[in-house]
Scaffold this active site. Structure first.
Site, PDB file in Angstrom:
ATOM      1  N   GLY A  12       0.780  -1.230   0.000  1.00 50.35           N
ATOM      2  CA  GLY A  12       0.000   0.000   0.000  1.00 50.35           C
ATOM      3  C   GLY A  12       0.813   1.283   0.000  1.00 50.35           C
ATOM      4  O   GLY A  12       1.777   1.439  -0.750  1.00 50.35           O
ATOM      5  N   ARG A  34       6.106  -6.686   9.048  1.00 46.07           N
ATOM      6  CA  ARG A  34       6.185  -8.037   9.634  1.00 46.07           C
ATOM      7  C   ARG A  34       6.481  -9.094   8.585  1.00 46.07           C
ATOM      8  O   ARG A  34       7.023 -10.137   8.901  1.00 46.07           O
ATOM      9  CB  ARG A  34       4.846  -8.388  10.329  1.00 46.07           C
ATOM     10  CG  ARG A  34       4.588  -7.610  11.603  1.00 46.07           C
ATOM     11  CD  ARG A  34       3.147  -7.757  12.030  1.00 46.07           C
ATOM     12  NE  ARG A  34       2.253  -7.277  10.961  1.00 46.07           N
ATOM     13  CZ  ARG A  34       0.938  -7.330  11.000  1.00 46.07           C
ATOM     14  NH1 ARG A  34       0.329  -7.864  12.044  1.00 46.07           N
ATOM     15  NH2 ARG A  34       0.212  -6.856   9.997  1.00 46.07           N
ATOM     16  N   ARG A  35       6.081  -8.849   7.321  1.00 40.17           N
ATOM     17  CA  ARG A  35       6.236  -9.894   6.297  1.00 40.17           C
ATOM     18  C   ARG A  35       7.628  -9.843   5.683  1.00 40.17           C
ATOM     19  O   ARG A  35       7.909  -9.062   4.779  1.00 40.17           O
ATOM     20  CB  ARG A  35       5.127  -9.748   5.252  1.00 40.17           C
ATOM     21  CG  ARG A  35       3.784 -10.227   5.779  1.00 40.17           C
ATOM     22  CD  ARG A  35       2.634  -9.870   4.891  1.00 40.17           C
ATOM     23  NE  ARG A  35       2.308  -8.447   4.927  1.00 40.17           N
ATOM     24  CZ  ARG A  35       1.307  -7.892   4.246  1.00 40.17           C
ATOM     25  NH1 ARG A  35       0.547  -8.638   3.476  1.00 40.17           N
ATOM     26  NH2 ARG A  35       1.077  -6.598   4.334  1.00 40.17           N
ATOM     27  N   VAL A  59       5.034  -3.625  15.221  1.00 37.44           N
ATOM     28  CA  VAL A  59       5.071  -2.365  15.989  1.00 37.44           C
ATOM     29  C   VAL A  59       4.432  -2.497  17.373  1.00 37.44           C
ATOM     30  O   VAL A  59       4.647  -1.659  18.242  1.00 37.44           O
ATOM     31  CB  VAL A  59       4.417  -1.175  15.223  1.00 37.44           C
ATOM     32  CG1 VAL A  59       5.174  -0.828  13.957  1.00 37.44           C
ATOM     33  CG2 VAL A  59       2.937  -1.429  14.937  1.00 37.44           C
ATOM     34  N   TYR A 151     -11.659   2.481  14.784  1.00 38.08           N
ATOM     35  CA  TYR A 151     -10.647   2.906  13.790  1.00 38.08           C
ATOM     36  C   TYR A 151     -10.583   4.431  13.769  1.00 38.08           C
ATOM     37  O   TYR A 151      -9.491   5.014  13.813  1.00 38.08           O
ATOM     38  CB  TYR A 151     -10.970   2.340  12.395  1.00 38.08           C
ATOM     39  CG  TYR A 151      -9.978   2.839  11.365  1.00 38.08           C
ATOM     40  CD1 TYR A 151      -8.636   2.445  11.426  1.00 38.08           C
ATOM     41  CD2 TYR A 151     -10.358   3.735  10.370  1.00 38.08           C
ATOM     42  CE1 TYR A 151      -7.707   2.936  10.500  1.00 38.08           C
ATOM     43  CE2 TYR A 151      -9.438   4.220   9.441  1.00 38.08           C
ATOM     44  CZ  TYR A 151      -8.112   3.818   9.516  1.00 38.08           C
ATOM     45  OH  TYR A 151      -7.184   4.303   8.621  1.00 38.08           O
ATOM     46  N   LYS A 155      -7.422   6.944  14.687  1.00 35.80           N
ATOM     47  CA  LYS A 155      -6.864   7.950  13.776  1.00 35.80           C
ATOM     48  C   LYS A 155      -7.041   9.368  14.336  1.00 35.80           C
ATOM     49  O   LYS A 155      -6.231  10.253  14.070  1.00 35.80           O
ATOM     50  CB  LYS A 155      -7.477   7.804  12.382  1.00 35.80           C
ATOM     51  CG  LYS A 155      -6.949   6.573  11.643  1.00 35.80           C
ATOM     52  CD  LYS A 155      -5.429   6.711  11.403  1.00 35.80           C
ATOM     53  CE  LYS A 155      -4.806   5.559  10.709  1.00 35.80           C
ATOM     54  NZ  LYS A 155      -3.372   5.743  10.444  1.00 35.80           N
ATOM     55  N   PRO A 181      -4.963  10.800   4.269  1.00 32.04           N
ATOM     56  CA  PRO A 181      -5.587  10.391   3.010  1.00 32.04           C
ATOM     57  C   PRO A 181      -7.066  10.053   3.173  1.00 32.04           C
ATOM     58  O   PRO A 181      -7.529   9.713   4.268  1.00 32.04           O
ATOM     59  CB  PRO A 181      -4.818   9.118   2.620  1.00 32.04           C
ATOM     60  CG  PRO A 181      -3.654   9.034   3.548  1.00 32.04           C
ATOM     61  CD  PRO A 181      -4.020   9.795   4.770  1.00 32.04           C
ATOM     62  N   GLY A 182      -7.783  10.126   2.046  1.00 32.37           N
ATOM     63  CA  GLY A 182      -9.136   9.562   1.965  1.00 32.37           C
ATOM     64  C   GLY A 182      -8.984   8.113   1.506  1.00 32.37           C
ATOM     65  O   GLY A 182      -8.007   7.454   1.840  1.00 32.37           O
ATOM     66  N   THR A 186      -5.666  -0.139  -1.436  1.00 27.09           N
ATOM     67  CA  THR A 186      -4.465  -0.869  -1.008  1.00 27.09           C
ATOM     68  C   THR A 186      -4.944  -2.210  -0.444  1.00 27.09           C
ATOM     69  O   THR A 186      -6.045  -2.643  -0.755  1.00 27.09           O
ATOM     70  CB  THR A 186      -3.739  -0.074   0.091  1.00 27.09           C
ATOM     71  OG1 THR A 186      -4.640   0.046   1.210  1.00 27.09           O
ATOM     72  CG2 THR A 186      -3.332   1.322  -0.372  1.00 27.09           C
TER      73      THR A 186
HETATM   74  P1  NDP Z   1      -2.021  -1.802   3.774  1.00 31.35           P
HETATM   75  O1  NDP Z   1      -2.811  -2.857   4.484  1.00 31.35           O
HETATM   76  O2  NDP Z   1      -1.826  -1.948   2.304  1.00 31.35           O
HETATM   77  O3  NDP Z   1      -0.607  -1.602   4.476  1.00 31.35           O
HETATM   78  C1  NDP Z   1      -0.473  -1.584   5.876  1.00 31.35           C
HETATM   79  C2  NDP Z   1       0.993  -1.678   6.230  1.00 31.35           C
HETATM   80  O4  NDP Z   1       1.121  -1.597   7.653  1.00 31.35           O
HETATM   81  C3  NDP Z   1       1.631  -2.981   5.771  1.00 31.35           C
HETATM   82  O5  NDP Z   1       2.897  -2.740   5.232  1.00 31.35           O
HETATM   83  C4  NDP Z   1       1.726  -3.788   7.057  1.00 31.35           C
HETATM   84  O6  NDP Z   1       2.892  -4.614   7.022  1.00 31.35           O
HETATM   85  C5  NDP Z   1       1.918  -2.678   8.108  1.00 31.35           C
HETATM   86  N1  NDP Z   1       1.476  -3.140   9.411  1.00 31.35           N
HETATM   87  C6  NDP Z   1       0.210  -3.453   9.792  1.00 31.35           C
HETATM   88  N2  NDP Z   1       0.195  -3.921  11.036  1.00 31.35           N
HETATM   89  C7  NDP Z   1       1.489  -3.910  11.471  1.00 31.35           C
HETATM   90  C8  NDP Z   1       2.127  -4.305  12.666  1.00 31.35           C
HETATM   91  N3  NDP Z   1       1.433  -4.816  13.709  1.00 31.35           N
HETATM   92  N4  NDP Z   1       3.462  -4.170  12.778  1.00 31.35           N
HETATM   93  C9  NDP Z   1       4.187  -3.680  11.733  1.00 31.35           C
HETATM   94  N5  NDP Z   1       3.643  -3.278  10.573  1.00 31.35           N
HETATM   95  C10 NDP Z   1       2.304  -3.413  10.440  1.00 31.35           C
HETATM   96  O7  NDP Z   1      -2.793  -0.432   4.095  1.00 31.35           O
HETATM   97  P2  NDP Z   1      -2.504   1.096   3.649  1.00 31.35           P
HETATM   98  O8  NDP Z   1      -1.268   1.216   2.877  1.00 31.35           O
HETATM   99  O9  NDP Z   1      -3.759   1.606   3.061  1.00 31.35           O
HETATM  100  O10 NDP Z   1      -2.345   1.753   5.092  1.00 31.35           O
HETATM  101  C11 NDP Z   1      -1.207   2.498   5.479  1.00 31.35           C
HETATM  102  C12 NDP Z   1      -1.638   3.618   6.409  1.00 31.35           C
HETATM  103  O11 NDP Z   1      -2.514   4.492   5.714  1.00 31.35           O
HETATM  104  C13 NDP Z   1      -2.399   3.137   7.646  1.00 31.35           C
HETATM  105  O12 NDP Z   1      -1.962   3.883   8.760  1.00 31.35           O
HETATM  106  C14 NDP Z   1      -3.851   3.484   7.319  1.00 31.35           C
HETATM  107  O13 NDP Z   1      -4.604   3.708   8.477  1.00 31.35           O
HETATM  108  C15 NDP Z   1      -3.646   4.755   6.504  1.00 31.35           C
HETATM  109  N6  NDP Z   1      -4.749   5.132   5.631  1.00 31.35           N
HETATM  110  C16 NDP Z   1      -5.188   4.290   4.633  1.00 31.35           C
HETATM  111  C17 NDP Z   1      -6.229   4.679   3.804  1.00 31.35           C
HETATM  112  C18 NDP Z   1      -6.792   3.789   2.753  1.00 31.35           C
HETATM  113  O14 NDP Z   1      -7.904   4.059   2.271  1.00 31.35           O
HETATM  114  N7  NDP Z   1      -6.093   2.758   2.319  1.00 31.35           N
HETATM  115  C19 NDP Z   1      -6.840   6.008   3.943  1.00 31.35           C
HETATM  116  C20 NDP Z   1      -6.300   6.801   5.021  1.00 31.35           C
HETATM  117  C21 NDP Z   1      -5.293   6.375   5.803  1.00 31.35           C
HETATM  118  P3  NDP Z   1       2.965  -6.126   7.554  1.00 31.35           P
HETATM  119  O15 NDP Z   1       1.599  -6.707   7.430  1.00 31.35           O
HETATM  120  O16 NDP Z   1       3.983  -6.765   6.663  1.00 31.35           O
HETATM  121  O17 NDP Z   1       3.435  -5.983   8.960  1.00 31.35           O
HETATM  122  C1  8X3 Z   2      -8.921   4.864   5.658  1.00 30.46           C
HETATM  123  C2  8X3 Z   2     -10.018   5.607   5.023  1.00 30.46           C
HETATM  124  O1  8X3 Z   2     -12.527   5.962   4.992  1.00 30.46           O
HETATM  125  O2  8X3 Z   2     -11.738   3.663   4.983  1.00 30.46           O
HETATM  126  O3  8X3 Z   2      -8.421   5.562   6.742  1.00 30.46           O
HETATM  127  O4  8X3 Z   2     -11.589   4.997   6.981  1.00 30.46           O
HETATM  128  S1  8X3 Z   2     -11.543   5.026   5.539  1.00 30.46           S
END
Ligand code: NDP
Ligand code: 8X3
Length: 206
Positions: A12, A34-35, A59, A151, A155, A181-182, A186
């Site tokens: 993502g 983690r992966r 984390v 959630y 945030k 972000p909105g 991902t």
């Molecule tokens: P993804 O699920 O694609 O990516 C999440 C990432 O966080 C992965 O790389 C995962 O890695 C890591 N992660 C999750 N849990 C843990 C953990 N316990 N320890 C270490 N790493 C962790 O989601 P996004 O890229 O969309 O999300 C990234 C950020 O953006 C988040 O904070 C999310 O809240 C925020 N966000 C996302 C939006 C969306 O619509 N997608 C909108 C607004 C904000 P791994 O599993 O390998 O540990």
């Molecule tokens: C991720 C965006 O709208 O799914 O933070 O909560 S939403």
């Protein structure tokens, strides 16, 4: 050359950020998640463009966070930019139906995990009196939507911590900002819906 640590670089937004920085130029990258197999693949992909190393930790595990950061090679130890991105939603339920496991995951990862990673890095930024922290918040940290409850709360906490870090650290030469972000397509919804890809992709229809 600035050293940038990105949490959640295995998919993502974090993955795209690592790829973008590697192609933009003059950075040393520390990618985290983690992966492990994904971290290995990513470092292999980017190592011809950029100086890169990876850290494999959850984390939520504060001892693992500290141990991992201490294990960084000397030339990656002075982190200039921290991108606090790791996080997810777990579940989408009315408040009366939510599971304690999902609530724990969101508070432990999105809020406490961000703090665990930030603390030792802030300490080293304070020594240099310089640094830049970018917290990945969300529109869910500005508004609340039906079934978004915990959630959104996590945030909103990131939004508060972002402002708090800025107030406390700016006088020490440390810049703090957020990106909120909105919807971004991902693996976010796949995680939220526990692997249900069909339900996840329907979120982004239209
Ligand atoms: P993804 O699920 O694609 O990516 C999440 C990432 O966080 C992965 O790389 C995962 O890695 C890591 N992660 C999750 N849990 C843990 C953990 N316990 N320890 C270490 N790493 C962790 O989601 P996004 O890229 O969309 O999300 C990234 C950020 O953006 C988040 O904070 C999310 O809240 C925020 N966000 C996302 C939006 C969306 O619509 N997608 C909108 C607004 C904000 P791994 O599993 O390998 O540990
Ligand atoms: C991720 C965006 O709208 O799914 O933070 O909560 S939403």
């Amino acid at each position: 050359m600035k050293t940038v640590l990105i949490t959640g670089s295995t998919s993502g937004i974090g993955l795209a950020t690592a790829q973008k920085l590697a192609h933009e130029g003059d950075f040393k990258l520390i990618v985290c998640g983690r992966r492990k197999e994904r971290l290995t693949k990513l470092t292999n992909q980017l190592k011809s463009n950029v100086k890169i190393t990876s850290l494999n930790f959850d984390v939520r595990d504060k001892k693992a966070v500290i141990k991992s950061l201490e294990s960084l090679p000397n030339d990656f130890k002075a982190i200039d930019v921290l991108i606090n991105n790791a996080g997810n939603a777990h579940g989408l339920d009315y408040i009366q139906d939510g599971s304690l496991e999902d609530w724990d995951a969101m508070i432990d990862i999105n809020v406490k995990g961000l703090l665990y990673v930030s603390k030792p890095i802030i300490k080293s930024m304070l020594k240099k009196q310089s640094g830049h922290i970018i917290n990945i918040g969300s529109t869910a940290g500005k508004e609340v939507y039906p079934k978004g409850n915990v959630y959104c709360a996590s945030k909103h906490a990131v939004d508060a911590l972002n402002q708090a870090m800025r107030i406390d650290l700016n006088k020490h030469g440390i810049r703090v900002g957020a990106i909120n972000p909105g919807l971004v397509e991902t693996e976010f919804s796949e995680v939220r819906f526990k692997g249900d890809r069909q339900r996840a992709s329907s979120v982004y229809e239209g």
